[in-house]
Scaffold this motif. Structure first.
Motif, PDB file in Angstrom:
ATOM      1  N   ASP A  47      31.620  40.548  36.126  1.00  0.00           N
ATOM      2  CA  ASP A  47      32.309  41.475  37.276  1.00  0.00           C
ATOM      3  C   ASP A  47      33.382  42.089  36.563  1.00  0.00           C
ATOM      4  O   ASP A  47      34.239  42.885  37.242  1.00  0.00           O
ATOM      5  CB  ASP A  47      32.909  40.711  38.295  1.00  0.00           C
ATOM      6  CG  ASP A  47      33.178  41.361  39.588  1.00  0.00           C
ATOM      7  OD1 ASP A  47      32.336  42.750  39.682  1.00  0.00           O
ATOM      8  OD2 ASP A  47      33.581  40.884  40.671  1.00  0.00           O
ATOM      9  N   GLY A  52      36.525  43.198  40.228  1.00  0.00           N
ATOM     10  CA  GLY A  52      36.247  42.242  40.930  1.00  0.00           C
ATOM     11  C   GLY A  52      35.501  42.610  42.360  1.00  0.00           C
ATOM     12  O   GLY A  52      35.532  41.743  43.099  1.00  0.00           O
ATOM     13  N   ALA A  53      35.065  43.725  42.283  1.00  0.00           N
ATOM     14  CA  ALA A  53      34.510  44.097  43.439  1.00  0.00           C
ATOM     15  C   ALA A  53      33.136  43.433  43.881  1.00  0.00           C
ATOM     16  O   ALA A  53      32.871  43.046  45.235  1.00  0.00           O
ATOM     17  CB  ALA A  53      33.988  45.711  43.558  1.00  0.00           C
ATOM     18  N   TYR A  55      32.550  40.092  42.981  1.00  0.00           N
ATOM     19  CA  TYR A  55      33.133  38.733  43.327  1.00  0.00           C
ATOM     20  C   TYR A  55      33.542  38.802  44.734  1.00  0.00           C
ATOM     21  O   TYR A  55      33.273  38.153  45.578  1.00  0.00           O
ATOM     22  CB  TYR A  55      34.284  38.468  42.428  1.00  0.00           C
ATOM     23  CG  TYR A  55      34.723  37.194  42.534  1.00  0.00           C
ATOM     24  CD1 TYR A  55      34.141  36.070  42.289  1.00  0.00           C
ATOM     25  CD2 TYR A  55      36.083  37.040  42.888  1.00  0.00           C
ATOM     26  CE1 TYR A  55      34.659  34.777  42.399  1.00  0.00           C
ATOM     27  CE2 TYR A  55      36.751  35.805  43.323  1.00  0.00           C
ATOM     28  CZ  TYR A  55      36.007  34.681  43.024  1.00  0.00           C
ATOM     29  OH  TYR A  55      36.584  33.321  43.160  1.00  0.00           O
ATOM     30  N   GLU A  56      34.399  39.956  45.238  1.00  0.00           N
ATOM     31  CA  GLU A  56      34.929  39.976  46.352  1.00  0.00           C
ATOM     32  C   GLU A  56      33.785  40.223  47.598  1.00  0.00           C
ATOM     33  O   GLU A  56      34.057  39.680  48.741  1.00  0.00           O
ATOM     34  CB  GLU A  56      36.115  41.136  46.456  1.00  0.00           C
ATOM     35  CG  GLU A  56      37.293  41.064  45.856  1.00  0.00           C
ATOM     36  CD  GLU A  56      38.252  42.061  45.843  1.00  0.00           C
ATOM     37  OE1 GLU A  56      38.072  43.062  45.808  1.00  0.00           O
ATOM     38  OE2 GLU A  56      39.541  41.624  45.934  1.00  0.00           O
ATOM     39  N   GLY A  61      38.330  35.844  46.069  1.00  0.00           N
ATOM     40  CA  GLY A  61      39.520  36.704  45.825  1.00  0.00           C
ATOM     41  C   GLY A  61      39.999  36.759  44.323  1.00  0.00           C
ATOM     42  O   GLY A  61      39.369  36.368  43.598  1.00  0.00           O
ATOM     43  N   LYS A  62      41.127  37.334  44.455  1.00  0.00           N
ATOM     44  CA  LYS A  62      41.604  37.684  42.978  1.00  0.00           C
ATOM     45  C   LYS A  62      43.230  36.979  42.891  1.00  0.00           C
ATOM     46  O   LYS A  62      43.852  37.121  44.044  1.00  0.00           O
ATOM     47  CB  LYS A  62      41.621  39.088  42.575  1.00  0.00           C
ATOM     48  CG  LYS A  62      40.525  39.692  42.713  1.00  0.00           C
ATOM     49  CD  LYS A  62      40.499  41.216  41.979  1.00  0.00           C
ATOM     50  CE  LYS A  62      40.795  42.011  43.132  1.00  0.00           C
ATOM     51  NZ  LYS A  62      40.768  43.420  42.888  1.00  0.00           N
ATOM     52  N   ASN A  66      44.805  39.855  38.831  1.00  0.00           N
ATOM     53  CA  ASN A  66      43.506  40.708  38.995  1.00  0.00           C
ATOM     54  C   ASN A  66      42.151  39.758  38.363  1.00  0.00           C
ATOM     55  O   ASN A  66      41.536  40.530  38.377  1.00  0.00           O
ATOM     56  CB  ASN A  66      43.446  42.032  38.482  1.00  0.00           C
ATOM     57  CG  ASN A  66      43.220  43.249  39.351  1.00  0.00           C
ATOM     58  OD1 ASN A  66      43.393  42.876  40.628  1.00  0.00           O
ATOM     59  ND2 ASN A  66      42.672  44.413  39.036  1.00  0.00           N
ATOM     60  N   VAL A  68      39.690  36.881  38.750  1.00  0.00           N
ATOM     61  CA  VAL A  68      39.022  36.318  39.755  1.00  0.00           C
ATOM     62  C   VAL A  68      39.752  34.796  40.010  1.00  0.00           C
ATOM     63  O   VAL A  68      40.076  34.141  39.086  1.00  0.00           O
ATOM     64  CB  VAL A  68      37.403  35.844  39.651  1.00  0.00           C
ATOM     65  CG1 VAL A  68      36.765  37.430  39.676  1.00  0.00           C
ATOM     66  CG2 VAL A  68      37.075  35.203  38.482  1.00  0.00           C
ATOM     67  N   SER A  72      32.576  32.223  41.629  1.00  0.00           N
ATOM     68  CA  SER A  72      31.985  32.098  42.713  1.00  0.00           C
ATOM     69  C   SER A  72      30.417  31.666  42.282  1.00  0.00           C
ATOM     70  O   SER A  72      30.132  31.992  41.407  1.00  0.00           O
ATOM     71  CB  SER A  72      31.906  33.424  43.216  1.00  0.00           C
ATOM     72  OG  SER A  72      31.128  33.685  44.475  1.00  0.00           O
ATOM     73  N   PRO A  87      32.225  30.899  47.699  1.00  0.00           N
ATOM     74  CA  PRO A  87      33.380  31.734  46.915  1.00  0.00           C
ATOM     75  C   PRO A  87      34.104  31.165  45.860  1.00  0.00           C
ATOM     76  O   PRO A  87      34.535  31.791  44.876  1.00  0.00           O
ATOM     77  CB  PRO A  87      34.170  32.474  48.264  1.00  0.00           C
ATOM     78  CG  PRO A  87      33.226  31.737  49.326  1.00  0.00           C
ATOM     79  CD  PRO A  87      32.573  30.777  49.015  1.00  0.00           C
ATOM     80  N   GLN A  88      34.579  29.839  46.088  1.00  0.00           N
ATOM     81  CA  GLN A  88      35.527  29.322  45.141  1.00  0.00           C
ATOM     82  C   GLN A  88      34.892  27.980  44.701  1.00  0.00           C
ATOM     83  O   GLN A  88      35.318  27.019  45.253  1.00  0.00           O
ATOM     84  CB  GLN A  88      36.978  29.294  45.699  1.00  0.00           C
ATOM     85  CG  GLN A  88      37.524  30.705  45.799  1.00  0.00           C
ATOM     86  CD  GLN A  88      38.682  30.504  46.598  1.00  0.00           C
ATOM     87  OE1 GLN A  88      39.295  29.548  46.899  1.00  0.00           O
ATOM     88  NE2 GLN A  88      39.386  31.565  46.716  1.00  0.00           N
TER      89      GLN A  88
END
Length: 111
Positions: A47, A52-53, A55-56, A61-62, A66, A68, A72, A87-88
């Protein structure tokens, strides 16, 4: 991430038509080198350069810098659809692998 590799056969049902993708903001070159060196049996998505688009979009989240906040993990089922997203992913927590294994099992029911 080596825990993924070491548990691949049992966790991912020997790869039975399941694709597991990890997302990080490491560069494609860094990820490629790491995949080759460690012989990982799954995919990584870089990414880097997208702020991080990607990933988001999968719920991540970041951090303040900035980067990650955690890798994910995305499970793609045999039908090509996203079967689940973590996600995490807490790669050092054994219960995280139980959740991932359940997600893979749900996407690949025994015939």
């Amino acid at each position: 991430m080596t825990a993924y590799r070491d548990q691949y056969a049992s966790l991912f049902n020997e790869g039975r038509n399941v694709v597991v993708v990890g997302i990080s903001n490491d560069s494609p070159e860094e990820l490629g080198s790491w995949l080759k060196d460690e012989d990982f049996p799954f995919l990584f998505l870089s990414d880097a350069g997208t702020e991080g688009a990607t990933y988001e979009a999968f719920g991540g989240g970041k951090r303040d810098n900035n980067m990650v906040d955690s890798r994910s993990v995305i499970v793609v089922g045999p039908d090509g659809r996203i079967a689940g997203v973590i996600p995490q992913f807490a790669q050092v927590d054994p219960t995280a692998y139980e959740e991932l294994a359940a997600m893979v099992d749900e996407a690949t029911p025994e015939p």
